[in-house]
Design a protein around this motif. Structure first.
Motif, mmCIF file in Angstrom:
data_model
loop_
_atom_site.group_PDB
_atom_site.id
_atom_site.type_symbol
_atom_site.label_atom_id
_atom_site.label_comp_id
_atom_site.label_asym_id
_atom_site.label_seq_id
_atom_site.Cartn_x
_atom_site.Cartn_y
_atom_site.Cartn_z
ATOM 1 N N SER A 10 -15.422 83.785 19.934
ATOM 2 C CA SER A 10 -15.371 84.528 21.203
ATOM 3 C C SER A 10 -16.119 83.785 22.299
ATOM 4 O O SER A 10 -15.671 83.735 23.454
ATOM 5 C CB SER A 10 -15.973 85.919 21.019
ATOM 6 O OG SER A 10 -15.157 86.662 20.150
ATOM 7 N N THR A 11 -17.257 83.172 21.929
ATOM 8 C CA THR A 11 -18.040 82.411 22.918
ATOM 9 C C THR A 11 -17.184 81.292 23.501
ATOM 10 O O THR A 11 -17.169 81.067 24.726
ATOM 11 C CB THR A 11 -19.303 81.831 22.240
ATOM 12 O OG1 THR A 11 -20.023 82.913 21.659
ATOM 13 C CG2 THR A 11 -20.187 81.103 23.227
ATOM 14 N N HIS B 280 -14.684 82.761 25.878
ATOM 15 C CA HIS B 280 -15.329 83.156 27.147
ATOM 16 C C HIS B 280 -15.604 81.934 28.021
ATOM 17 O O HIS B 280 -15.459 82.004 29.251
ATOM 18 C CB HIS B 280 -16.639 83.904 26.858
ATOM 19 C CG HIS B 280 -16.431 85.252 26.250
ATOM 20 N ND1 HIS B 280 -17.373 85.863 25.449
ATOM 21 C CD2 HIS B 280 -15.381 86.096 26.296
ATOM 22 C CE1 HIS B 280 -16.914 87.041 25.051
ATOM 23 N NE2 HIS B 280 -15.701 87.194 25.550
ATOM 24 N N LEU C 175 -15.828 83.036 31.854
ATOM 25 C CA LEU C 175 -16.727 84.197 31.849
ATOM 26 C C LEU C 175 -18.151 83.753 31.523
ATOM 27 O O LEU C 175 -19.110 84.428 31.853
ATOM 28 C CB LEU C 175 -16.275 85.216 30.789
ATOM 29 C CG LEU C 175 -15.105 86.127 31.148
ATOM 30 C CD1 LEU C 175 -14.737 86.993 29.950
ATOM 31 C CD2 LEU C 175 -15.423 87.010 32.338
ATOM 32 N N ASP C 176 -18.260 82.630 30.856
ATOM 33 C CA ASP C 176 -19.558 82.111 30.426
ATOM 34 C C ASP C 176 -19.588 80.617 30.694
ATOM 35 O O ASP C 176 -18.532 79.991 30.894
ATOM 36 C CB ASP C 176 -19.718 82.395 28.920
ATOM 37 C CG ASP C 176 -21.172 82.563 28.519
ATOM 38 O OD1 ASP C 176 -22.046 82.245 29.351
ATOM 39 O OD2 ASP C 176 -21.416 83.016 27.382
ATOM 40 N N ASP D 201 -19.637 80.542 41.526
ATOM 41 C CA ASP D 201 -19.365 81.916 41.098
ATOM 42 C C ASP D 201 -18.055 82.425 41.721
ATOM 43 O O ASP D 201 -17.214 83.022 41.045
ATOM 44 C CB ASP D 201 -20.546 82.804 41.536
ATOM 45 C CG ASP D 201 -20.425 84.209 40.979
ATOM 46 O OD1 ASP D 201 -20.157 84.339 39.780
ATOM 47 O OD2 ASP D 201 -20.572 85.170 41.762
ATOM 48 N N SER E 231 -14.390 83.263 39.875
ATOM 49 C CA SER E 231 -13.680 84.543 40.017
ATOM 50 C C SER E 231 -12.210 84.269 40.321
ATOM 51 O O SER E 231 -11.312 84.918 39.774
ATOM 52 C CB SER E 231 -14.289 85.378 41.145
ATOM 53 O OG SER E 231 -15.613 85.683 40.855
ATOM 54 N N ARG F 72 -10.497 83.032 37.224
ATOM 55 C CA ARG F 72 -10.200 84.122 36.287
ATOM 56 C C ARG F 72 -9.042 84.981 36.786
ATOM 57 O O ARG F 72 -8.297 85.558 36.013
ATOM 58 C CB ARG F 72 -11.441 85.012 36.085
ATOM 59 C CG ARG F 72 -12.558 84.332 35.325
ATOM 60 C CD ARG F 72 -13.599 85.349 34.883
ATOM 61 N NE ARG F 72 -14.326 85.956 35.979
ATOM 62 C CZ ARG F 72 -15.515 85.546 36.405
ATOM 63 N NH1 ARG F 72 -16.125 84.520 35.825
ATOM 64 N NH2 ARG F 72 -16.114 86.163 37.391
ATOM 65 N N ASN F 73 -8.930 85.053 38.099
ATOM 66 C CA ASN F 73 -7.886 85.891 38.677
ATOM 67 C C ASN F 73 -6.515 85.215 38.669
ATOM 68 O O ASN F 73 -5.499 85.874 38.461
ATOM 69 C CB ASN F 73 -8.282 86.268 40.112
ATOM 70 C CG ASN F 73 -7.308 87.233 40.744
ATOM 71 O OD1 ASN F 73 -6.535 86.860 41.605
ATOM 72 N ND2 ASN F 73 -7.342 88.471 40.292
ATOM 73 N N PHE G 69 -6.964 87.705 30.476
ATOM 74 C CA PHE G 69 -7.728 88.074 29.266
ATOM 75 C C PHE G 69 -7.127 89.296 28.573
ATOM 76 O O PHE G 69 -6.742 90.261 29.237
ATOM 77 C CB PHE G 69 -9.166 88.435 29.642
ATOM 78 C CG PHE G 69 -10.067 87.264 29.862
ATOM 79 C CD1 PHE G 69 -10.609 86.575 28.777
ATOM 80 C CD2 PHE G 69 -10.392 86.850 31.144
ATOM 81 C CE1 PHE G 69 -11.450 85.501 28.984
ATOM 82 C CE2 PHE G 69 -11.236 85.780 31.349
ATOM 83 C CZ PHE G 69 -11.772 85.089 30.270
#
Lengths: 243, 394
Positions: free
Chosen positions: A48-49, A52, A57-58, A77, A81, A84-85, A90
């Motif tokens: 999972s790490t 991510h 996310l990480d 940051d 975002s 991720r978008n 996910f």
């Protein structure tokens, strides 16, 4: 030519009240565009790490992850975002739908973050729900849906923004075998028919048959990468080692 | 993200926590009503007080008091000042009304009829008289409302045409009978310097100096300037001309001082009422902090699907803004309704809260600002949450 996803010597060390815990210890592998990659391994192996970190996310303690030529651990940051978008979608084991919103509104959320006009995002969210076979459940709230349906809503939410990479973390972990099968069929369709690159983290070794390639992770390291014809060998090896 | 999306998400969240939201909105409403009414009453008091002062003590006049008395020669000096338009004197004497029911002390005021409106703060003589005439001459007098009717019951005690027997205790101590030619309207009792104008009898100066006073002197002289802009100069000249026993003061300066006092009073009222806004802001802070904790996983989801930290911050601030805007607008509306319904008696006047545009603006802006500041800390905490930890939060 570089791969779609490049994971280069990725380390993740957590500081748990002064104790250093190495979740990842120099993971290395590539993912090609359009591939359906499985990541298997025991609990605590860092699956999972790793997911991510690939999903932004990480951040890794050391090493780098390059997606479409972009070093994502160097993104700010705000850029993360956006990554991720727009680039990734996910799907989590726990579905993570927002209970107060309908299925349609949940699917709309990534488009809200993107500032898509209401009418357009409604249309696209409805298309995504229909793609996962839930067009008739659009106005149901999560508590009015079965586990399998909730996970398919979560998949619709993950694909509504047309990402290039879908990251699924134990997506069938909370589902019965029938629902798990329907969810995996959706993944298969997205990969085969729409060419979506998928990385699937799972405990369930039955799911590896959906994958083109499988990475076996243990103690934060890539133990071995198996191709489609080598799964029987992998399964017997894992059974022998008690994993 | 668009403004409409922030609003939609904020409303959806507030709707889910409707109990706490209603509590917070109610808190803002109560605080805003208290603040608006306190400031509105203060404003109303200031306006009424200033108007009354200006009516009673004309802003273009200078007053000279003397217990010993000012003579016609003093008045002549004042008339010679360049910017002076007119000068008139008023004499007072304490008298006792002799009645079958007993003896009552009133003030006998000697003043020329044409100056009565200026002295009592009415626009014309017609406005002053309830019944009868204002044409005072000889022993014909106008009586104040407390003299011709019972102040408690309002029962009429005296009529026009009747006689009024009084005991003069001053220089020419004797009993004298007046004729009532007019009944004055009630003034409220605070007009007129140093006396209650409702508890007075008004007569013409010539008759006063003939029948009542021993000396032809005035206790009060009013110097009227040609324009209020000359008052300061006239006051200086009057001071130069006045005898040492005279006390000179300008109503304009007094009004200014009183206005400063009333403004200070209004500010104190406002500050005390603002405590409610502070308490509401604490409530909003508490509510937002709980909300951030309860929605930690949701924040993680939003971040995972691409919401920026700034979006999360603005989302929480929007929730505080929605509570504040609904609460403050409703509060001001209720305050306006109450101000038109509720009247507060002060010194014989009936005041109602005056909700001015500036009070409205302040009453709306202050809770919004206070609540935004209060929710900034929890909102920043939400915005800075690590998405992985937030998703794992139980």
């Amino acid at each position: 030519m570089s791969s779609f996803v490049e994971v280069r010597d990725v380390w993740k060390i957590y500081d748990m009240d002064g104790i250093k815990v190495e979740a990842l210890r120099g993971a290395n592998f590539d993912v090609e565009k359009g591939e359906f990659l499985g990541i298997v391994g025991p609990s605590g192996s860092g699956k999972s790490t790793l997911l991510h970190i690939i999903g932004g996310l990480d951040k890794p303690t050391k090493g780098e992850v390059v997606v479409e030529g972009v070093r994502i651990n160097e993104l700010s940051d705000e850029e993360l975002s956006e990554y991720r978008n727009k680039v990734v979608g996910f799907v989590f084991q726990m579905f993570y739908l927002i209970p107060r919103f309908t299925a349609l509104q949940n699917v709309e959320m990534p488009l809200i973050a993107r500032g898509v006009p209401r009418e357009e995002r409604r249309k696209r969210a409805m298309e995504a729900l229909e793609m996962v076979g839930l067009g008739d459940r659009a106005f149901h709230k999560p508590n009015q849906l079965s586990g399998g349906e909730q996970q398919r809503v979560a998949i619709a939410r993950a694909i509504v923004g047309k990402p290039r990479l879908l990251l699924a973390d134990e997506p069938t972990g909370n589902l019965d075998s029938e629902s798990a099968k329907s969810v995996m069929e959706v993944f298969k369709k997205l990969n085969r028919e729409h060419g979506l690159t998928i990385i699937l983290v799972t405990h369930n070794l039955e799911l590896v048959w959906y994958c083109n390639r499988v990475i076996r992770l243990a103690d934060g390291r890539v133990k071995r990468i198996y191709r489609a014809g080598e799964y029987r060998e992998m399964l017997s090896s894992m059974l022998k080692s008690g994993l | 993200m668009k403004f409409s999306d922030y609003t939609f998400l904020a409303f959806a969240s507030l709707k889910e926590r409707r109990g706490r939201t209603l509590g917070a909105v109610l808190g803002v409403i109560i605080a805003v009503v208290a603040l608006s009414l306190a400031l509105g009453v203060g404003e109303s008091f200031q306006i009424a007080f200033k108007e009354q002062m200006e009516k009673t003590l004309a802003a273009n006049s200078v007053y000279i008091f003397s217990s010993i008395g000012l003579t016609e020669a003093d008045l002549a000096y004042y008339r010679n000042i360049y910017e002076v338009e007119d000068v008139f004197g008023i004499a007072f004497e304490t008298i006792k009304l002799i009645d079958p029911s007993g003896v009552k002390t009133v003030t006998l005021v000697a003043i020329e009829p044409r100056w009565l409106p200026e002295f009592l703060g009415v626009t014309s003589l017609e406005d002053l008289i309830e019944e009868g005439s204002y044409d005072m001459s000889g022993l014909g007098v106008i009586v104040g409302s407390d003299v011709w009717k019972d102040p408690q019951t309002g029962q009429k005690l005296r009529n026009v045409g009747e006689t009024l027997t009084v005991q003069v205790s001053g220089g020419k101590a004797k009993q004298i009978t007046f004729f009532i030619i007019g009944l004055a309207k009630e003034t409220g009792g605070i007009r007129g310097p140093g006396m209650n104008p409702d508890n007075a009898v008004y007569m013409e100066p010539e008759a006063f100096f003939t029948y009542i006073a021993k000396r032809r002197v005035y206790n009060l002289v009013v110097v009227v300037a040609k324009d209020s802009k000359y008052v300061s100069n006239v006051e200086k000249e009057v001071r130069a001309f006045s005898p040492p026993h005279a006390r000179v003061f300008s109503p304009a300066a007094m009004i200014k001082q009183v206005s400063i006092f009333v403004t200070a009073l209004q500010t104190i009222l406002g500050v005390v009422s603002s405590v409610g806004i502070g308490v509401t802001a604490l409530w909003v802070f508490d509510s937002m902090t709980i909300s951030v904790i309860q929605r930690t996983r949701e924040i993680g989801i939003l971040k995972a699907i691409g919401f920026k930290s700034r979006d999360i911050l603005l989302l929480f601030l929007m929730e505080a803004a929605v509570i504040s805007v609904i609460g403050s607008i409703s509060g001001v509306a209720i305050a306006m309704l109450l101000s038109s319904l509720v009247r507060i008696p002060v010194f014989g006047y009936t005041l109602r809260a005056t909700i001015t545009p500036s009070i409205t603006l302040l009453s709306i802006a202050l809770p919004i600002l206070a609540n935004l500041v209060a929710s900034l800390l929890p909102a920043r905490r939400a915005a800075s949450l690590d998405p992985v930890r937030a998703l794992r939060y139980e």
